[in-house]
Design a protein around this motif. Structure first.
Motif, PDB file in Angstrom:
ATOM      1  N   PRO A 102       0.819  -1.229   0.000  1.00 29.24           N
ATOM      2  CA  PRO A 102       0.000   0.000   0.000  1.00 29.24           C
ATOM      3  C   PRO A 102       0.843   1.266   0.000  1.00 29.24           C
ATOM      4  O   PRO A 102       0.507   2.241  -0.677  1.00 29.24           O
ATOM      5  CB  PRO A 102      -0.825  -0.137   1.275  1.00 29.24           C
ATOM      6  N   MET A 103       1.953   1.264   0.750  1.00 28.40           N
ATOM      7  CA  MET A 103       2.821   2.442   0.772  1.00 28.40           C
ATOM      8  C   MET A 103       3.463   2.679  -0.586  1.00 28.40           C
ATOM      9  O   MET A 103       3.544   3.818  -1.059  1.00 28.40           O
ATOM     10  CB  MET A 103       3.906   2.258   1.836  1.00 28.40           C
ATOM     11  N   ALA A 104       3.906   1.613  -1.242  1.00 33.04           N
ATOM     12  CA  ALA A 104       4.521   1.752  -2.572  1.00 33.04           C
ATOM     13  C   ALA A 104       3.507   2.285  -3.573  1.00 33.04           C
ATOM     14  O   ALA A 104       3.832   3.167  -4.389  1.00 33.04           O
ATOM     15  CB  ALA A 104       5.071   0.404  -3.038  1.00 33.04           C
ATOM     16  N   LEU A 105       2.281   1.766  -3.525  1.00 35.75           N
ATOM     17  CA  LEU A 105       1.231   2.236  -4.434  1.00 35.75           C
ATOM     18  C   LEU A 105       0.923   3.704  -4.192  1.00 35.75           C
ATOM     19  O   LEU A 105       0.789   4.487  -5.145  1.00 35.75           O
ATOM     20  CB  LEU A 105      -0.033   1.399  -4.252  1.00 35.75           C
ATOM     21  N   THR A 106       0.831   4.092  -2.939  1.00 35.37           N
ATOM     22  CA  THR A 106       0.558   5.495  -2.597  1.00 35.37           C
ATOM     23  C   THR A 106       1.654   6.404  -3.128  1.00 35.37           C
ATOM     24  O   THR A 106       1.375   7.465  -3.696  1.00 35.37           O
ATOM     25  CB  THR A 106       0.438   5.658  -1.068  1.00 35.37           C
ATOM     26  N   GLN A 107       2.905   5.981  -2.961  1.00 38.74           N
ATOM     27  CA  GLN A 107       4.018   6.801  -3.447  1.00 38.74           C
ATOM     28  C   GLN A 107       4.013   6.913  -4.968  1.00 38.74           C
ATOM     29  O   GLN A 107       4.285   7.977  -5.526  1.00 38.74           O
ATOM     30  CB  GLN A 107       5.347   6.225  -2.959  1.00 38.74           C
ATOM     31  N   SER A 108       3.690   5.814  -5.643  1.00 43.89           N
ATOM     32  CA  SER A 108       3.633   5.843  -7.106  1.00 43.89           C
ATOM     33  C   SER A 108       2.547   6.793  -7.589  1.00 43.89           C
ATOM     34  O   SER A 108       2.752   7.581  -8.526  1.00 43.89           O
ATOM     35  CB  SER A 108       3.387   4.439  -7.662  1.00 43.89           C
TER      36      SER A 108
END
Length: 267
Positions: free
Chosen positions: A24-30
């Protein structure tokens, strides 16, 4: 190439995908990185549809960001008013920064590519001066005072500002394909001489295209301030304005395809 260097290309792409979307954190950053690219890509595409190559999105984004930072600090009001006020101010600032190259083109036939590039540098140093000078936060190394909490975009979703960028894509598509103004802009882009012969005001349409392009780039700066940073940090832009150019060109200036190319580059 990865294979020739003795490594497993499938492992490399697996790492790329996991790093961009695996948590979820990676998706949010992307998504967060994609938003300014969507808006600057839309800015470049809108102007280019009218044969105006706006290379000044970076300067317009920076000026929009500092305007949002100042407005979010100096004008206290409830959140329901403060957020739209700050974002509109950022759009107006981007329009102002695009106005000067547009005026130079209209009045003196100055090449827009050259003038917008030059205004990038003027905008960069103006914003740097304001961050490190009159609006510098006490004790901060290189940032303005934080904007008011009511000016921050709510964290209702992992990346709520994506909705603003998606809305902007729909608006640009509707403008270009469903309005008389958009028809005229596209006609100018296809053939200036034929447009002029058929009564279309070529200069006016090019002028308006550059102003609206500046507004989109300014909005990108405003969202960076109200959505992620909460203040203006010197050197915050990762060349979003310049990266908007390949985002628009890879999408062939299609507003909906820009969503995908921006997500690709943001990821």
């Amino acid at each position: 190439i990865i294979w020739l260097f003795g490594n497993n290309p499938f492992e490399a792409y697996k790492a790329l995908i996991q790093g961009a979307f695996g948590t979820p954190m990676a998706l949010t950053q992307s998504l967060t990185k994609s938003v300014p690219l969507m808006l600057t890509g839309l800015a470049v595409a809108l102007a280019y549809k009218c044969t105006v190559f706006n290379i000044g999105a970076e300067g317009q984004l920076l000026v929009g960001a500092i305007a949002a930072g100042i407005a979010g600090t100096l004008f206290p009001m409830p959140g329901i008013l403060n957020i739209p006020f700050v974002l509109i101010v950022s759009m107006l600032a981007g329009m102002v920064w695009a106005f000067f190259p547009a005026l130079l083109k209209q009045k003196a036939n100055v090449n827009v590519v050259i003038s917008t590039i030059m205004f990038n540098y003027v905008g960069q140093y103006l914003v740097q001066y304001l961050i490190l000078g009159p609006f510098k936060a006490e004790g901060a190394a290189s940032a303005t005072r934080p904007i008011q909490a009511t000016a921050m975009l709510p964290k209702l979703l992992p990346s709520p500002y994506v909705l603003i960028a998606l809305t902007a894509a729909v608006v640009v598509y509707f403008l270009l394909n469903r309005t008389s103004l958009g028809y005229e802009m596209c006609a100018v882009g296809l053939n200036k001489n034929a447009s002029l012969t058929n009564g279309i005001n070529v200069e006016r349409n090019m002028f308006l295209a550059l102003l609206m392009s500046g507004a989109l780039a300014g909005l990108a700066g405003g969202i960076e301030v109200t959505g992620t940073m909460g203040k203006v940090i010197n050197g915050f832009s990762a060349n979003y304005g310049f990266s908007g150019i390949p985002v628009a060109l890879m999408a062939r200036n299609n507003p909906f395809a820009i969503i995908l190319t921006a997500l690709l580059m943001g990821s």
